[in-house]
Design an enzyme around this catalytic site. Structure first.
Site, PDB file in Angstrom:
ATOM      1  N   SER A 174      43.084  45.662  46.829  1.00  0.00           N
ATOM      2  CA  SER A 174      42.551  46.739  47.692  1.00  0.00           C
ATOM      3  C   SER A 174      43.490  47.942  47.659  1.00  0.00           C
ATOM      4  O   SER A 174      43.044  49.094  47.709  1.00  0.00           O
ATOM      5  CB  SER A 174      42.411  46.243  49.135  1.00  0.00           C
ATOM      6  OG  SER A 174      41.371  45.315  49.207  1.00  0.00           O
ATOM      7  N   GLN A 198      33.342  31.754  62.511  1.00  0.00           N
ATOM      8  CA  GLN A 198      33.492  31.771  63.972  1.00  0.00           C
ATOM      9  C   GLN A 198      32.182  31.347  64.642  1.00  0.00           C
ATOM     10  O   GLN A 198      32.188  30.601  65.612  1.00  0.00           O
ATOM     11  CB  GLN A 198      33.896  33.188  64.411  1.00  0.00           C
ATOM     12  CG  GLN A 198      34.429  33.287  65.808  1.00  0.00           C
ATOM     13  CD  GLN A 198      35.788  32.616  65.979  1.00  0.00           C
ATOM     14  OE1 GLN A 198      36.478  32.319  65.009  1.00  0.00           O
ATOM     15  NE2 GLN A 198      36.161  32.333  67.208  1.00  0.00           N
ATOM     16  N   ILE A 199      31.066  31.812  64.103  1.00  0.00           N
ATOM     17  CA  ILE A 199      29.759  31.453  64.668  1.00  0.00           C
ATOM     18  C   ILE A 199      29.514  29.944  64.525  1.00  0.00           C
ATOM     19  O   ILE A 199      28.989  29.296  65.421  1.00  0.00           O
ATOM     20  CB  ILE A 199      28.630  32.278  63.994  1.00  0.00           C
ATOM     21  CG1 ILE A 199      28.763  33.755  64.396  1.00  0.00           C
ATOM     22  CG2 ILE A 199      27.244  31.734  64.349  1.00  0.00           C
ATOM     23  CD1 ILE A 199      27.867  34.714  63.632  1.00  0.00           C
ATOM     24  N   GLY A 254      51.168  42.895  37.098  1.00  0.00           N
ATOM     25  CA  GLY A 254      49.946  42.632  37.859  1.00  0.00           C
ATOM     26  C   GLY A 254      49.282  43.963  38.189  1.00  0.00           C
ATOM     27  O   GLY A 254      48.554  44.527  37.373  1.00  0.00           O
ATOM     28  N   GLU A 312      40.890  42.015  39.724  1.00  0.00           N
ATOM     29  CA  GLU A 312      40.358  43.263  39.160  1.00  0.00           C
ATOM     30  C   GLU A 312      40.852  44.485  39.960  1.00  0.00           C
ATOM     31  O   GLU A 312      40.143  45.481  40.125  1.00  0.00           O
ATOM     32  CB  GLU A 312      38.833  43.200  39.018  1.00  0.00           C
ATOM     33  CG  GLU A 312      38.468  42.021  38.118  1.00  0.00           C
ATOM     34  CD  GLU A 312      37.088  42.036  37.534  1.00  0.00           C
ATOM     35  OE1 GLU A 312      36.561  43.133  37.285  1.00  0.00           O
ATOM     36  OE2 GLU A 312      36.548  40.942  37.310  1.00  0.00           O
ATOM     37  N   GLY A 314      31.807  27.803  64.539  1.00  0.00           N
ATOM     38  CA  GLY A 314      32.797  27.111  65.376  1.00  0.00           C
ATOM     39  C   GLY A 314      33.498  25.998  64.603  1.00  0.00           C
ATOM     40  O   GLY A 314      33.748  26.134  63.407  1.00  0.00           O
TER      41      GLY A 314
HETATM   42  N1  CAA Z   1      39.283  55.523  32.948  1.00  0.00           N
HETATM   43  C1  CAA Z   1      39.775  56.099  31.837  1.00  0.00           C
HETATM   44  N2  CAA Z   1      41.095  56.321  31.655  1.00  0.00           N
HETATM   45  C2  CAA Z   1      41.935  55.966  32.652  1.00  0.00           C
HETATM   46  C3  CAA Z   1      41.479  55.369  33.831  1.00  0.00           C
HETATM   47  C4  CAA Z   1      40.084  55.142  33.963  1.00  0.00           C
HETATM   48  N3  CAA Z   1      39.570  54.559  35.058  1.00  0.00           N
HETATM   49  N4  CAA Z   1      42.534  55.125  34.631  1.00  0.00           N
HETATM   50  C5  CAA Z   1      43.617  55.564  33.978  1.00  0.00           C
HETATM   51  N5  CAA Z   1      43.256  56.068  32.770  1.00  0.00           N
HETATM   52  C6  CAA Z   1      44.097  56.692  31.764  1.00  0.00           C
HETATM   53  C7  CAA Z   1      44.739  57.934  32.358  1.00  0.00           C
HETATM   54  O1  CAA Z   1      43.891  59.066  32.225  1.00  0.00           O
HETATM   55  C8  CAA Z   1      45.985  58.082  31.519  1.00  0.00           C
HETATM   56  O2  CAA Z   1      45.620  58.625  30.247  1.00  0.00           O
HETATM   57  P1  CAA Z   1      46.546  59.691  29.483  1.00  0.00           P
HETATM   58  O3  CAA Z   1      47.755  58.948  29.043  1.00  0.00           O
HETATM   59  O4  CAA Z   1      45.694  60.128  28.358  1.00  0.00           O
HETATM   60  O5  CAA Z   1      46.841  60.766  30.488  1.00  0.00           O
HETATM   61  C9  CAA Z   1      46.387  56.626  31.265  1.00  0.00           C
HETATM   62  O6  CAA Z   1      45.204  55.832  31.455  1.00  0.00           O
HETATM   63  C10 CAA Z   1      47.466  56.138  32.201  1.00  0.00           C
HETATM   64  O7  CAA Z   1      46.961  56.252  33.497  1.00  0.00           O
HETATM   65  P2  CAA Z   1      47.878  56.222  34.791  1.00  0.00           P
HETATM   66  O8  CAA Z   1      49.004  57.192  34.636  1.00  0.00           O
HETATM   67  O9  CAA Z   1      46.983  56.375  35.959  1.00  0.00           O
HETATM   68  O10 CAA Z   1      48.489  54.748  34.723  1.00  0.00           O
HETATM   69  P3  CAA Z   1      49.360  53.950  35.784  1.00  0.00           P
HETATM   70  O11 CAA Z   1      50.376  53.175  35.067  1.00  0.00           O
HETATM   71  O12 CAA Z   1      49.795  54.868  36.910  1.00  0.00           O
HETATM   72  O13 CAA Z   1      48.327  52.845  36.356  1.00  0.00           O
HETATM   73  C11 CAA Z   1      46.697  51.912  37.842  1.00  0.00           C
HETATM   74  C12 CAA Z   1      47.208  53.124  37.025  1.00  0.00           C
HETATM   75  C13 CAA Z   1      45.386  52.406  38.420  1.00  0.00           C
HETATM   76  C14 CAA Z   1      47.629  51.515  38.953  1.00  0.00           C
HETATM   77  C15 CAA Z   1      46.461  50.725  36.881  1.00  0.00           C
HETATM   78  O14 CAA Z   1      47.672  50.164  36.467  1.00  0.00           O
HETATM   79  C16 CAA Z   1      45.602  49.643  37.489  1.00  0.00           C
HETATM   80  O15 CAA Z   1      44.372  49.742  37.503  1.00  0.00           O
HETATM   81  N6  CAA Z   1      46.218  48.553  37.981  1.00  0.00           N
HETATM   82  C17 CAA Z   1      45.485  47.403  38.446  1.00  0.00           C
HETATM   83  C18 CAA Z   1      45.282  46.448  37.310  1.00  0.00           C
HETATM   84  C19 CAA Z   1      44.142  45.519  37.539  1.00  0.00           C
HETATM   85  O16 CAA Z   1      43.092  45.884  38.036  1.00  0.00           O
HETATM   86  N7  CAA Z   1      44.337  44.296  37.109  1.00  0.00           N
HETATM   87  C20 CAA Z   1      43.301  43.298  37.173  1.00  0.00           C
HETATM   88  C21 CAA Z   1      43.495  42.325  36.072  1.00  0.00           C
HETATM   89  S1  CAA Z   1      42.018  41.707  35.375  1.00  0.00           S
HETATM   90  C22 CAA Z   1      41.419  40.539  36.393  1.00  0.00           C
HETATM   91  O17 CAA Z   1      41.745  40.416  37.518  1.00  0.00           O
HETATM   92  C23 CAA Z   1      40.324  39.783  35.750  1.00  0.00           C
HETATM   93  C24 CAA Z   1      40.028  38.413  36.199  1.00  0.00           C
HETATM   94  O18 CAA Z   1      40.661  37.456  35.857  1.00  0.00           O
HETATM   95  C25 CAA Z   1      38.817  38.236  37.016  1.00  0.00           C
END
Ligand code: CAA
Length: 379
Positions: free
Chosen positions: A366, A336-337, A131, A363, A339
């Site tokens: 928080s 709340q408004i 997730g 997406e 009620g």
């Molecule tokens: N733009 C470009 N590249 C990015 C980036 C960005 N915003 N964020 C990370 N990267 C790249 C990094 O630069 C890195 O690249 P290199 O290997 O070249 O160095 C690579 O990606 C790995 O990045 P991290 O080390 O930061 O990766 P991480 O495993 O620590 O994860 C995280 C980072 C921000 C926690 C990520 O896992 C994340 O965003 N998690 C949340 C997932 C999410 O939003 N899920 C929603 C699902 S979709 C949904 O909800 C849709 C729906 O149904 C409505």
């Protein structure tokens, strides 16, 4: 930053406002109650060019900018947040990555029907064990003689039941971590690709949220989106844009709450006078309006930066974090408004209260937005 909207942006906003008043507001409660996918309303939204707002005209879209997209989504969400998420996923999470990373052939085959609304798309990243940790995917794709064979399960996929095309993220090289993930375009009807459990949800009940199953699902190698190993980056860049959409959706829900709370507070009499005369209510209305405007400005700022080609990862996460949390606070205060009446289904505020809840979760929660913001600050 200049937030005086262009003539084109203003025209789009008033056209969407009119569409929403005529087609969505009258049926939003019913769609929610019956958990009914808004097929007819989406058909009209497609005719208006709302399924590919930011996609160039030659690829079936409307050729507008992200600010226009934000304005349109706020209007749609103000009436029906379920319809807004369907539109937002198709625009930000499906059309945008195909435009940015797709080959010319993929754009012609997939993007044109998706951006024009003839087809619908979904974005399949999340899995039962992946997730917030989006890199922890178990779905894998093995290359065999010009084909990829996909196996795995995707979870909580918006539009999953109705989508004609899914962007599926899968591991192509387990040893490479985030650089071993690839993105694929998988069409509905491909053998081995099926819809599993359909979730019963608290809010956004007119949109679907499903499990997708891939069992030896075999696709041609030309359905690889971008290059092998680029999938994680594609997902992250795509989600940056998606988060602007969720922020706009949150602003729309909060605006609905404010407008209805204002109206109700003038009509509802207690102690012989409209409740709008009481300071307790006035303070809540004032606080709602300030938070709402602040969220709208953050959202527009992130959209402006995207349109100008400036980095917007941090700004999109800030907008999404603030706007989604704000929508929840605002829905709470609006209820709340109202009620006791607000707690019933006779008034729409209970729907907005439920619809707002997921905006701090999907997406990127928080907590993930805070991680992204802090990481960018400390870079
Ligand atoms: N733009 C470009 N590249 C990015 C980036 C960005 N915003 N964020 C990370 N990267 C790249 C990094 O630069 C890195 O690249 P290199 O290997 O070249 O160095 C690579 O990606 C790995 O990045 P991290 O080390 O930061 O990766 P991480 O495993 O620590 O994860 C995280 C980072 C921000 C926690 C990520 O896992 C994340 O965003 N998690 C949340 C997932 C999410 O939003 N899920 C929603 C699902 S979709 C949904 O909800 C849709 C729906 O149904 C409505």
């Amino acid at each position: 930053m200049d937030f005086s909207f262009t003539e084109e942006q203003r025209l789009l906003r008033s056209a969407v406002r009119e569409f929403v008043q005529k087609e969505l507001s009258p049926v939003a409660a019913e769609l929610d109650r019956e958990a009914r996918f808004p097929v007819e309303q989406l058909r009209k939204a497609s005719q208006m060019g709302l399924m590919g707002i930011m996609i160039p005209i030659q690829y079936g879209g409307s050729g507008m900018d992200t600010v226009s997209y934000v304005l349109a989504l706020e209007e749609i969400s103000r009436a029906c947040a379920s319809t807004a998420v369907i539109v937002s996923v198709n625009n930000s999470l499906v059309c945008e990555p195909i435009l940015r990373f797709g080959s010319e052939e993929q754009k012609r085959k997939f993007l044109v029907p998706l951006a024009s609304g003839k087809k619908l798309g979904c974005f399949a990243l999340t899995e039962p064990q992946a997730g917030s940790d989006a890199a922890g995917l178990n779905t894998n794709a093995v290359k065999k003689a010009g084909l990829y064979v996909l196996n795995g399960t995707k979870l909580f996929i918006t539009n999953g039941t109705h989508a004609d095309v899914a962007i599926i993220f899968a591991v192509t090289d387990k040893g490479k971590g985030t650089r071993g993930i690839s993105a694929f375009l998988v069409e509905k009807g491909t053998p081995g690709f099926s819809v599993g459990k359909v979730e019963e949800k608290l809010g956004l009940r007119a949109s679907d949220l499903v499990e997708l199953s891939l069992q030896d699902c075999t696709i041609p190698e030309e359905n690889l989106l971008g290059r092998e190993g680029e999938g994680f980056g594609i997902a992250m860049i795509t989600l940056d844009g998606g988060r602007i959409g969720v922020a706009a959706q949150s602003v729309g829900i909060a605006r609905a709450c404010l407008e209805e709370a204002l109206r109700y507070s003038k009509e509802r009499f207690q102690f012989g006078q409209p409740i709008s005369t009481f300071q307790a209510i006035r303070f809540m209305l004032a606080d709602i309006s300030v938070e709402l405007e602040a969220a709208r400005l953050l959202t527009l700022r992130s959209a402006c930066r995207k349109d100008k080609g400036l980095p917007y990862t941090k700004e999109a996460a800030q907008a999404k974090l603030f706007a989604s949390e704000m929508a929840n606070r605002v829905a709470y205060k609006a209820l709340q408004i109202f009620g006791g009446y607000g707690y019933t289904k006779d008034f729409p505020v209970e729907r907005w209260y439920r619809d707002a809840r997921v905006t701090t979760i999907y997406e990127g929660t928080s907590e993930i937005q805070r991680l992204v913001i802090a990481r960018e600050l400390l870079r």
